[in-house]
Design a protein around this motif. Structure first.
Motif, mmCIF file in Angstrom:
data_model
loop_
_atom_site.group_PDB
_atom_site.id
_atom_site.type_symbol
_atom_site.label_atom_id
_atom_site.label_comp_id
_atom_site.label_asym_id
_atom_site.label_seq_id
_atom_site.Cartn_x
_atom_site.Cartn_y
_atom_site.Cartn_z
ATOM 1 N N UNK A 64 5.424 4.718 -22.032
ATOM 2 C CA UNK A 64 4.067 4.510 -22.242
ATOM 3 C C UNK A 64 3.847 3.232 -21.295
ATOM 4 N N UNK A 65 4.570 2.350 -20.963
ATOM 5 C CA UNK A 65 4.687 1.323 -20.007
ATOM 6 C C UNK A 65 5.809 1.516 -18.983
ATOM 7 N N UNK A 66 5.560 1.627 -17.820
ATOM 8 C CA UNK A 66 6.411 1.946 -16.814
ATOM 9 C C UNK A 66 6.362 0.931 -15.672
ATOM 10 N N UNK A 67 7.438 0.236 -15.253
ATOM 11 C CA UNK A 67 7.514 -0.629 -13.943
ATOM 12 C C UNK A 67 8.270 -0.117 -12.980
ATOM 13 N N UNK A 68 7.829 -0.034 -11.759
ATOM 14 C CA UNK A 68 8.139 0.707 -10.657
ATOM 15 C C UNK A 68 8.595 -0.367 -9.464
ATOM 16 N N UNK A 69 9.851 -0.057 -9.025
ATOM 17 C CA UNK A 69 10.279 -0.932 -7.672
ATOM 18 C C UNK A 69 10.250 0.237 -6.427
ATOM 19 N N UNK A 70 10.239 -0.222 -5.236
ATOM 20 C CA UNK A 70 10.482 0.447 -4.319
ATOM 21 C C UNK A 70 9.261 1.321 -3.860
ATOM 22 N N UNK A 71 7.858 0.770 -4.145
ATOM 23 C CA UNK A 71 6.553 1.432 -3.832
ATOM 24 C C UNK A 71 5.930 0.430 -2.909
ATOM 25 N N UNK A 72 5.604 0.938 -1.573
ATOM 26 C CA UNK A 72 5.068 0.267 -0.450
ATOM 27 C C UNK A 72 3.659 -0.213 -1.096
ATOM 28 N N UNK A 73 3.254 -1.648 -0.813
ATOM 29 C CA UNK A 73 2.011 -2.276 -1.337
ATOM 30 C C UNK A 73 1.141 -1.905 -0.048
ATOM 31 N N UNK A 74 -0.097 -1.850 -0.595
ATOM 32 C CA UNK A 74 -1.201 -1.744 0.493
ATOM 33 C C UNK A 74 -2.372 -2.590 -0.106
ATOM 34 N N UNK A 75 -3.198 -3.071 0.841
ATOM 35 C CA UNK A 75 -4.224 -4.025 0.230
ATOM 36 C C UNK A 75 -5.119 -3.357 -0.652
ATOM 37 N N UNK A 76 -5.599 -1.931 -0.265
ATOM 38 C CA UNK A 76 -6.411 -1.173 -1.395
ATOM 39 C C UNK A 76 -5.889 -0.539 -2.412
ATOM 40 N N UNK A 129 12.907 -9.550 2.239
ATOM 41 C CA UNK A 129 13.009 -8.519 3.156
ATOM 42 C C UNK A 129 11.873 -7.430 3.439
ATOM 43 N N UNK A 130 11.588 -7.321 4.639
ATOM 44 C CA UNK A 130 10.585 -6.216 4.821
ATOM 45 C C UNK A 130 10.325 -6.223 6.311
ATOM 46 N N UNK A 131 10.025 -4.812 6.809
ATOM 47 C CA UNK A 131 9.700 -4.429 8.014
ATOM 48 C C UNK A 131 8.068 -4.751 8.477
ATOM 49 N N UNK A 132 7.479 -4.708 7.349
ATOM 50 C CA UNK A 132 5.879 -4.832 7.172
ATOM 51 C C UNK A 132 5.711 -5.214 5.774
ATOM 52 N N UNK A 133 4.283 -6.035 5.746
ATOM 53 C CA UNK A 133 3.820 -6.676 4.845
ATOM 54 C C UNK A 133 3.887 -5.552 3.713
ATOM 55 N N UNK A 134 4.482 -5.868 2.361
ATOM 56 C CA UNK A 134 4.515 -4.959 1.306
ATOM 57 C C UNK A 134 5.548 -4.083 1.116
ATOM 58 N N UNK A 135 6.357 -3.966 2.152
ATOM 59 C CA UNK A 135 7.423 -2.708 2.236
ATOM 60 C C UNK A 135 8.242 -3.030 0.770
ATOM 61 N N UNK A 136 8.443 -1.875 0.010
ATOM 62 C CA UNK A 136 9.264 -2.038 -0.931
ATOM 63 C C UNK A 136 8.712 -2.884 -2.193
ATOM 64 N N UNK A 137 7.511 -2.835 -2.667
ATOM 65 C CA UNK A 137 6.752 -3.693 -3.555
ATOM 66 C C UNK A 137 7.205 -3.133 -4.889
ATOM 67 N N UNK A 138 6.220 -3.726 -5.659
ATOM 68 C CA UNK A 138 6.384 -3.388 -7.417
ATOM 69 C C UNK A 138 4.979 -2.859 -7.744
ATOM 70 N N UNK A 139 4.974 -2.148 -8.897
ATOM 71 C CA UNK A 139 3.901 -1.811 -9.777
ATOM 72 C C UNK A 139 4.269 -1.520 -11.080
ATOM 73 N N UNK A 140 3.123 -1.541 -12.002
ATOM 74 C CA UNK A 140 3.223 -1.341 -13.254
ATOM 75 C C UNK A 140 2.040 -0.550 -13.658
ATOM 76 N N UNK A 141 2.555 0.610 -14.281
ATOM 77 C CA UNK A 141 1.578 1.570 -14.911
ATOM 78 C C UNK A 141 1.556 1.466 -16.409
ATOM 79 N N UNK A 142 0.574 1.678 -16.816
ATOM 80 C CA UNK A 142 0.648 1.602 -18.622
ATOM 81 C C UNK A 142 -0.570 2.451 -19.067
ATOM 82 N N UNK A 143 -0.181 3.019 -20.292
ATOM 83 C CA UNK A 143 -1.424 3.613 -20.950
ATOM 84 C C UNK A 143 -1.808 2.630 -22.215
ATOM 85 N N UNK A 144 -1.615 1.296 -21.862
ATOM 86 C CA UNK A 144 -1.994 0.128 -22.819
ATOM 87 C C UNK A 144 -2.890 -0.620 -21.846
ATOM 88 N N UNK A 145 -4.045 -1.201 -22.313
ATOM 89 C CA UNK A 145 -4.791 -2.086 -21.417
ATOM 90 C C UNK A 145 -4.307 -3.296 -21.189
#
Length: 347
Positions: A64-76, A129-145
């Motif tokens: 229901x709630x999932x936190x992820x690592x290793x996801x490249x961040x981008x501005x949009x 550590x990162x070769x570019x801005x946002x490399x290996x970022x984090x995210x949270x996905x949720x079914x709850x608001x």
């Protein structure tokens, strides 16, 4: 591609989606690519076996709630949106997400030798550590608001401002690598977030998530080992009320601490203290194949470095580690890390 073992699918499905139960999971996907935009390209192009395996593991877990690592961040936020689209197609829809800019690949305010190797401009000369801005970022996905106004992002906290910070030093006591670096060095190698989620009935669940630096790849000053230790300590200091208002229960600490309480390098007192904190509980998730291990590194072997730690008064009804039963199983192709989950009962 082999599906996950049928027994594992039954174990995962037993708690997922049950009324009154919430599944919290953490997963270091290792989806990061070598350049900006490449993860989005690979997701949109299709046919990438690692991405397909990550989607299969996540969709089988049905958290229901999932936190992820290793996801490249981008501005949009396009890479996360594309990944969420694949998950929805696989039957794991997450209508809410958090994808804030991490310290990984973020340049300091001035060109500095942040890691003390005598050079500037390398991936270790960024805030994380990162070769570019946002490399290996984090995210949270949720079914709850998500209560977006209540999100607390500690990623800008300077390392030196953490109470009891164990900053690296030269043998003569001078700051390592320099005082100028200590003046701008952030604590979080990736990020530290507190994300409030709206539970049924009007209550909130505070999810505290992070991805700490590995306590290796440094020198006798133990810069990374010290940083890892303090990144883990941040949560207890927050609960102590020493970093602003202490979060109210219920809460869950979930993420990649990059530290095993017994094996490998690092300052193990930090993770042992967190696991033993009476305000938290350790469900001690296991897999039939590898016990408590959550990662398998070539050379270093199997270790426990990924954690889901609910607050003490929450009722944990189940937990586990998604470990592959064969070299060609999805969990083996997805990442060296394994998805870790815990089910909690809602009032």
């Amino acid at each position: 591609m082999r599906l996950l073992a049928s027994g594992l699918l039954l174990i995962l499905a037993a708690g997922a989606g049950q009324a009154g139960t919430l599944r919290i999971a953490t997963f270091n996907t290792e989806l990061s690519r070598d350049g900006p935009g490449l993860l989005l390209r690979d997701i949109e192009r299709g046919g990438d076996p690692q991405i397909a395996a990550v989607v299969e593991v996540i969709s089988a877990a049905q958290a229901d709630v999932l936190v992820l690592q290793g996801v490249d961040w981008d501005y949009e936020g396009r890479s996360l949106a594309a990944l969420a689209g694949l998950l929805a197609e696989a039957g794991a829809a997450y209508p809410y997400s958090v994808f804030l800019q991490p310290n990984a690949g973020l340049p300091p305010p001035a060109l500095l030798d942040m890691d003390g190797d005598g050079r500037t401009g390398g991936p270790r000369d960024n805030q994380g550590y990162g070769r570019f801005r946002g490399q290996g970022g984090m995210a949270l996905l949720s079914r709850l608001p998500v209560d977006r106004n209540g999100i607390r992002d500690f990623s800008a906290l300077l390392w030196r401002d953490l109470p009891g910070a164990l900053l690296p030093k030269h043998p003569d006591g001078r700051p390592f690598p320099s005082g100028a670096v200590h003046a701008v060095q952030r604590l979080s190698s990736t990020a530290h977030w507190l994300v409030p989620l709206q539970l049924p009935g009007g209550k909130q669940l505070n999810v505290m998530t992070f991805h700490a630096a590995p306590p290796v790849f440094d020198g006798p000053e133990d810069r990374n080992g010290r940083r890892n230790r303090d990144e883990i300590r941040l949560w207890q200091l927050l609960l102590d009320g020493r970093l602003g208002p202490a979060p109210q229960a219920p809460f869950v600490v979930a993420g990649d601490a990059n530290l095993d309480p017994d094996r490998g390098e690092g300052r193990k007192d930090a993770i042992r203290s967190l696991l033993g904190d009476p305000r938290l509980q350790d469900p001690q998730p296991l897999s039939p194949q590898a016990g408590s291990a959550t990662v398998e590194w070539q050379g270093a072997g199997r270790m426990r470095v990924d954690y889901v730690l609910p607050s003490a008064r929450l009722a944990v009804t189940g937990s586990g580690v998604v470990w592959p039963d064969a070299p060609d199983a999805a969990a083996a192709l997805a990442s060296r890390h394994r998805l870790v989950w815990a089910d909690i009962a809602l009032d």
